[in-house]
Design an enzyme around this catalytic site. Structure first.
Site, PDB file in Angstrom:
ATOM      1  N   LYS A 126       0.789  -1.226   0.000  1.00  0.00           N
ATOM      2  CA  LYS A 126       0.000   0.000   0.000  1.00  0.00           C
ATOM      3  C   LYS A 126       0.829   1.289   0.000  1.00  0.00           C
ATOM      4  CE  LYS A 126      -3.353  -1.148   3.147  1.00  0.00           C
ATOM      5  NZ  LYS A 126      -4.740  -1.310   3.604  1.00  0.00           N
ATOM      6  N   GLU A 196      -1.998  -1.252   9.743  1.00  0.00           N
ATOM      7  CA  GLU A 196      -1.404  -0.372   8.722  1.00  0.00           C
ATOM      8  C   GLU A 196      -2.300   0.845   8.477  1.00  0.00           C
ATOM      9  OE1 GLU A 196       0.164  -2.515   5.250  1.00  0.00           O
ATOM     10  OE2 GLU A 196       0.556  -4.202   6.577  1.00  0.00           O
ATOM     11  N   HIS A 200      -1.753   5.441   9.443  1.00  0.00           N
ATOM     12  CA  HIS A 200      -2.015   6.662   8.661  1.00  0.00           C
ATOM     13  C   HIS A 200      -2.775   7.710   9.476  1.00  0.00           C
ATOM     14  CE1 HIS A 200      -0.862   5.213   4.618  1.00  0.00           C
ATOM     15  NE2 HIS A 200      -1.316   4.039   5.012  1.00  0.00           N
TER      16      HIS A 200
HETATM   17  P1  NAD Z   1      -3.346 -10.541   8.736  1.00  0.00           P
HETATM   18  O1  NAD Z   1      -2.807  -9.851   9.929  1.00  0.00           O
HETATM   19  O2  NAD Z   1      -4.754 -11.019   8.785  1.00  0.00           O
HETATM   20  O3  NAD Z   1      -2.434 -11.797   8.364  1.00  0.00           O
HETATM   21  C1  NAD Z   1      -1.049 -11.702   8.206  1.00  0.00           C
HETATM   22  C2  NAD Z   1      -0.475 -13.108   8.031  1.00  0.00           C
HETATM   23  O4  NAD Z   1       0.935 -12.995   7.792  1.00  0.00           O
HETATM   24  C3  NAD Z   1      -0.633 -14.014   9.253  1.00  0.00           C
HETATM   25  O5  NAD Z   1      -0.993 -15.314   8.825  1.00  0.00           O
HETATM   26  C4  NAD Z   1       0.772 -14.049   9.856  1.00  0.00           C
HETATM   27  O6  NAD Z   1       1.032 -15.267  10.548  1.00  0.00           O
HETATM   28  C5  NAD Z   1       1.610 -13.942   8.600  1.00  0.00           C
HETATM   29  N1  NAD Z   1       2.971 -13.472   8.869  1.00  0.00           N
HETATM   30  C6  NAD Z   1       3.366 -12.390   9.607  1.00  0.00           C
HETATM   31  N2  NAD Z   1       4.707 -12.309   9.643  1.00  0.00           N
HETATM   32  C7  NAD Z   1       5.184 -13.363   8.932  1.00  0.00           C
HETATM   33  C8  NAD Z   1       6.486 -13.848   8.625  1.00  0.00           C
HETATM   34  N3  NAD Z   1       7.586 -13.206   9.037  1.00  0.00           N
HETATM   35  N4  NAD Z   1       6.590 -14.964   7.869  1.00  0.00           N
HETATM   36  C9  NAD Z   1       5.503 -15.621   7.426  1.00  0.00           C
HETATM   37  N5  NAD Z   1       4.245 -15.205   7.683  1.00  0.00           N
HETATM   38  C10 NAD Z   1       4.094 -14.102   8.422  1.00  0.00           C
HETATM   39  O7  NAD Z   1      -3.089  -9.575   7.462  1.00  0.00           O
HETATM   40  P2  NAD Z   1      -4.157  -9.061   6.388  1.00  0.00           P
HETATM   41  O8  NAD Z   1      -5.115  -8.143   7.080  1.00  0.00           O
HETATM   42  O9  NAD Z   1      -4.658 -10.233   5.621  1.00  0.00           O
HETATM   43  O10 NAD Z   1      -3.247  -8.097   5.448  1.00  0.00           O
HETATM   44  C11 NAD Z   1      -2.178  -8.553   4.645  1.00  0.00           C
HETATM   45  C12 NAD Z   1      -1.610  -7.385   3.846  1.00  0.00           C
HETATM   46  O11 NAD Z   1      -2.500  -6.995   2.802  1.00  0.00           O
HETATM   47  C13 NAD Z   1      -1.354  -6.114   4.664  1.00  0.00           C
HETATM   48  O12 NAD Z   1      -0.039  -5.658   4.418  1.00  0.00           O
HETATM   49  C14 NAD Z   1      -2.346  -5.129   4.127  1.00  0.00           C
HETATM   50  O13 NAD Z   1      -1.900  -3.791   4.154  1.00  0.00           O
HETATM   51  C15 NAD Z   1      -2.506  -5.598   2.697  1.00  0.00           C
HETATM   52  N6  NAD Z   1      -3.764  -5.093   2.113  1.00  0.00           N
HETATM   53  C16 NAD Z   1      -3.728  -4.472   0.901  1.00  0.00           C
HETATM   54  C17 NAD Z   1      -4.881  -3.960   0.335  1.00  0.00           C
HETATM   55  C18 NAD Z   1      -4.863  -3.282  -1.011  1.00  0.00           C
HETATM   56  O14 NAD Z   1      -5.933  -2.935  -1.515  1.00  0.00           O
HETATM   57  N7  NAD Z   1      -3.739  -3.081  -1.646  1.00  0.00           N
HETATM   58  C19 NAD Z   1      -6.095  -4.075   1.012  1.00  0.00           C
HETATM   59  C20 NAD Z   1      -6.119  -4.741   2.230  1.00  0.00           C
HETATM   60  C21 NAD Z   1      -4.938  -5.244   2.775  1.00  0.00           C
END
Ligand code: NAD
Length: 333
Positions: A126, A196, A200
């Protein structure tokens, strides 16, 4: 039908098995052109070349917070990404990982390069500054044989790509204004996304938000009635549209409202692209997402569409870093 070089569906891995990672797995369960063969989280990974049992993976994660506990193919590891990359045959990975700290995704990309891995990587990053770190890896990725597509979620991603298409009617782009509405039933389903977003908010930054305990996040959300309102966010849609030659980054603005206590969207997500036509008329194109589409649908759908496009590039020997604004996603059947 898109198949890998061995004549089989594309073998996909998902790194991060939280909110988006699990939604990604559910989407792949209904696809013929892609098979989910690997997943990793903070505490372990699972690999099964014939394809994962997705319900079992989700239930292991629910019960034990890691897919590493799965009886078939599960491995507990504190270095799960590296161990998986070294042990699995995967054509492309969706990186559904938190970008906390803000350097994490670039570090993961470096891990792939150092492992000598070749294939396609797709992220839903993002922040502008996070994409800038990946830009520095451009030639390393290219030489490594990795096709890396960044910013391929909803915003940046689907909406940035829509803006790139909408811009074609104009001779000059005056503004690109992205406004998102996200509704989720509870914040714990998307911990990284919410942390995240908090980063902001005024008086917060990435460091402060990532250091918050779950209790501190819940207390903050109690104060705001579960609502996070954001404007003028540091969002990579700006650098992506600038790199695609569409407009200077200062013409791109991103803001939105997240309701962490109600799956109904607080407002309709949209992008408005205003410009001047060759006849001198000023006009605005608006692209609005259906309110029934969830954040997960609008992030994971495009991510796999870009992964399929990335596979086609990779097979033609086209490697390096690309953004969602310069490549058309392909539809995954
Ligand atoms: P979440 O917190 O639900 O899940 C994160 C996962 O990553 C967990 O399973 C955790 O165990 C794993 N993880 C963390 N550190 C790790 C490591 N070192 N090695 C392996 N696995 C690891 O996260 P989420 O809410 O699903 O979000 C994921 C990402 O998607 C975020 O960075 C978020 O900003 C991004 N996102 C982007 C958009 C977009 O439109 N571009 C929209 C929503 C979310």
């Amino acid at each position: 039908m898109m198949i890998n070089q061995a004549g089989n569906p594309i073998r996909v891995g998902v790194l991060g098995f939280g909110g988006l990672g699990q939604a990604a797995a559910k989407i792949l369960a209904a696809k013929q052109e892609m098979t989910l063969v690997a997943a990793a989280d903070h505490k372990g990974y699972v690999y099964r070349s014939a394809g994962l049992d997705i319900d079992a993976a989700i239930s292991a994660y629910d019960k034990h917070h890691s897919v590493g506990y799965l009886a078939t193919g599960g491995v507990l590891s504190s270095n799960s990404i590296q161990d998986l990359v070294e042990n699995a045959d995967v054509d492309g990975y969706f990186l559904a990982l938190p970008n906390l700290p803000n350097t994490f995704m670039a570090d993961v990309a470096r891990q792939f390069i150092h492992a000598g891995w070749q294939g396609v990587l797709v992220d839903a990053l993002k922040r502008t500054s996070a994409v800038e770190q990946l830009l520095e890896l451009q030639s390393d990725l290219q030489q490594a044989g990795i096709t890396y597509l960044t910013g391929c979620g909803a915003t940046p991603g689907l909406l940035t790509a829509a803006a790139a298409i909408a811009a074609q009617s104009y001779s000059e782009i005056h503004s690109v204004k992205i406004t998102f509405g996200v509704g989720i039933a509870n914040w714990e389903a998307y911990r990284a996304t919410i942390r995240e977003d908090i980063a902001h908010m005024p008086e917060y930054d990435v460091e402060k938000a990532s250091a918050m305990t779950d209790e501190e996040v819940a207390a903050l959300l109690d104060k705001t009635n579960g609502i996070i309102s954001l404007e003028n966010m540091e969002h990579a849609d700006d650098i992506m549209l600038e790199l695609a030659g569409i407009c200077d980054r200062d013409r791109v603005t991103v803001g939105g409202v997240v309701d962490t206590r109600n799956p109904k969207k607080p407002l309709s997500t949209n992008v408005k692209v205003t410009g001047r036509t060759f006849e001198g008329k000023t006009s605005t194109h608006t692209f609005t997402l259906g309110d029934e589409t969830s954040m997960a649908a609008n992030v994971c759908g495009p991510a796999f569409g870009y992964l399929k496009a990335g596979m086609a590039f990779n097979r033609r020997g086209i490697t390096g870093l690309f953004t969602a604004a310069e490549i058309m996603p392909q539809f995954v059947r």
